[in-house]
Scaffold this motif. Structure first.
Motif: not given
Lengths: 341, 341
Positions: B181-187, B190-192
């Motif tokens: 989840k943390a990576k998916c949220d960031y992607v 944050e990365l749009g």
């Protein structure tokens, strides 16, 4: 007109190899063209492997022939009645009239053929769809460079024979694969391929290695099956694999997982391979280049072709079933009617 | 100089996952540059999935690291002694010095980095090999068009994060796949990216279908494995699949035959797919374009990146083993020495 016409329809979807009962020969009244239409009489019908796909209703790039529908196919036809100002009686045209003796058309998609330029049958052969499949797939995807090695199967057929000869014209080494000694002799001695191997040879893999001492740079894929098993380990870095057909699998009832499959993506990566599927219409913009180059090569004797003709529309189902098994030797045509009515 | 330097060599070829005993940490005397050479001190070491391939001796596009040889790798290094007129002490350079604190070089292949242009670590990240892999693979092979859908896995990583952001810049829809989840949220946040899915989700295939309502036009393949199983049936006609890595299989001890393999060539044909493997050096001619565009996008805030740093050369083996399992969150770097000695 109450003259009788004849057509072949799809009676049933084949399970595996098509059988005679999958086709139905029907009579019908010769149709009458309406305003804006022409009446066509079929001279030549082209039989091509792609038609097997149209008989099934699996996902494909084209709609299947409906049950009861006329089998699809390219034809060379003569205009025998015209209510369309674009065409006159006696015009010979390239059409997609299908497996039938007569058809009406509103003129869209018809292309006039000049009978003085050579045998009109070439319009569905070396100067038609099969020739253009070879030309565009090899040159636009395969991009053979002088000294590179091009391998093509079904090498005595309509597409394969052109692929190898165009490869030679472009300065590449051409290695064909065909079924049986007679075809291999023809490919090597008449068409001028550097080598031709028999796909039935149990040593195919070893012989292919020998015939391609510098590996394979372009594999023009039109058959699939065990030929690709032999080709796969010999592919060089940056090899290109245009994929236009998989005739060896067309009659398969279940997808067989090939031996190379487990290492396929790894080879794509480590050898930087390019696999690209195409059909001839993807390269429609190249039609002018194709006609110009291929006509010239034909005139100069650099490009040879061979036709395999069966007589009469009734012969089409058996000829087509044979084509899927490699019974033809050259471009498979059906002579449906005389050149001039 | 008799100062001690440190390096990590390949002790044994891994069978499956690399383990600590496959690496060896060695001390050596800091080497002395000869005439024409420079002495480099490593600031940053890049860890990248391709290094797993160099540890094995199977066929690949590059020679393996020999047993006892220094592990390969890109570095940002400082020139600390120079007998080469092209470089002076204090220059910061992009090098391929490998997993070691010091190296000599004759200057060939070194590229000076301007420290005033931004953090020098970007030269082995978003403005280096991983960024250029994303840029060239996506733009030169994937060729995303406005409105098309681009899918990329390892979406929070060095390559994947750039792929999705460049796709967005080009007007395409970007769907990422990442671990947790943390990576998916960031992607996504944050990365749009338009969407990001967790590859561990047992419903990945269904969620991918939902996230790509118009199918997939470009799949940037850098992982392989079960992600591709989910992607394969969703590929649109004319989809492009640049293949730059298969990290999911790098530790595999035998080639697993994937479920899609039996229908792969048929899909290549009927959907006219393009699969093309590449490595970044195949597109060396695009380096100027890459630097110009990516630097501009960074300045404009259109391109974000994230670094995942471990401290000290000794941390490299564990960090690398983690990288192969997705333990990193962003571009994996090893801080080998301070920016200024």
């Amino acid at each position: 007109m109450t003259e009788s016409a004849k057509r072949i329809t799809l009676a049933a979807r084949p399970n595996g190899e098509p059988k005679p009962s999958d086709f139905k020969i029907e009579s019908y009244a010769v149709p009458t063209p309406k305003d804006g239409e022409v009446l066509l009489r079929t001279i030549w019908l082209s039989l091509d492997p792609y038609m097997r796909g149209r008989m099934s209703d699996g996902p494909s790039y084209a709609q299947p022939v409906p049950i009861g529908g006329v089998m699809e196919g390219g034809t060379v036809s003569e205009v025998i009645a015209s209510h369309n100002p674009g065409f006159k009686v006696g015009d010979v045209v390239l059409s997609h009239a299908g497996w039938q003796t007569h058809a009406v058309s509103d003129g869209k998609g018809l292309r006039k053929i000049d009978p003085s330029a050579g045998p009109v049958s070439t319009a569905i052969g070396v100067l038609g769809m099969p020739g253009m499949t070879a030309y565009t797939g090899l040159l636009d995807i395969g991009k053979p460079q002088p000294g590179e090695t091009v391998v093509v199967a079904a090498a005595s057929g309509a597409v394969g024979s052109a692929v190898g000869q165009i490869a030679k014209i472009k300065g590449a080494r051409a290695v064909g694969i065909a079924g049986g000694k007679a075809k291999c002799d023809y490919v090597k001695n008449e068409l001028g391929f550097d080598e031709c191997l028999d796909h039935r040879d149990p040593d195919l893999a070893a012989k292919l290695k020998e015939a391609c001492p510098k590996g394979i740079d372009v594999y023009f894929e039109n058959v699939g099956g065990h030929v690709f098993e032999a080709v796969f380990p010999r592919l060089n870095a940056f090899a290109r694999i245009p994929v236009c057909g998989l005739i060896a699998g067309y009659n398969a009832t279940e997808a067989e997982v090939p031996k190379w499959a487990g290492s396929m993506m790894r080879a794509v990566l480590t050898k930087r391979l390019t696999f690209r599927g195409f059909i001839v219409s993807d390269f429609a913009a190249r039609h002018g280049d194709f006609l110009r180059d291929m006509s010239q090569w034909l005139r100069e004797g650099k490009l040879k072709h061979r036709e395999f003709v069966t007589e009469g529309l009734d012969s089409a189902p058996a000829a087509f079933m044979g084509l899927l098994k490699g019974a033809n030797f050259g471009k498979q045509l059906v002579r449906v009617g005389p050149d001039k009515a």
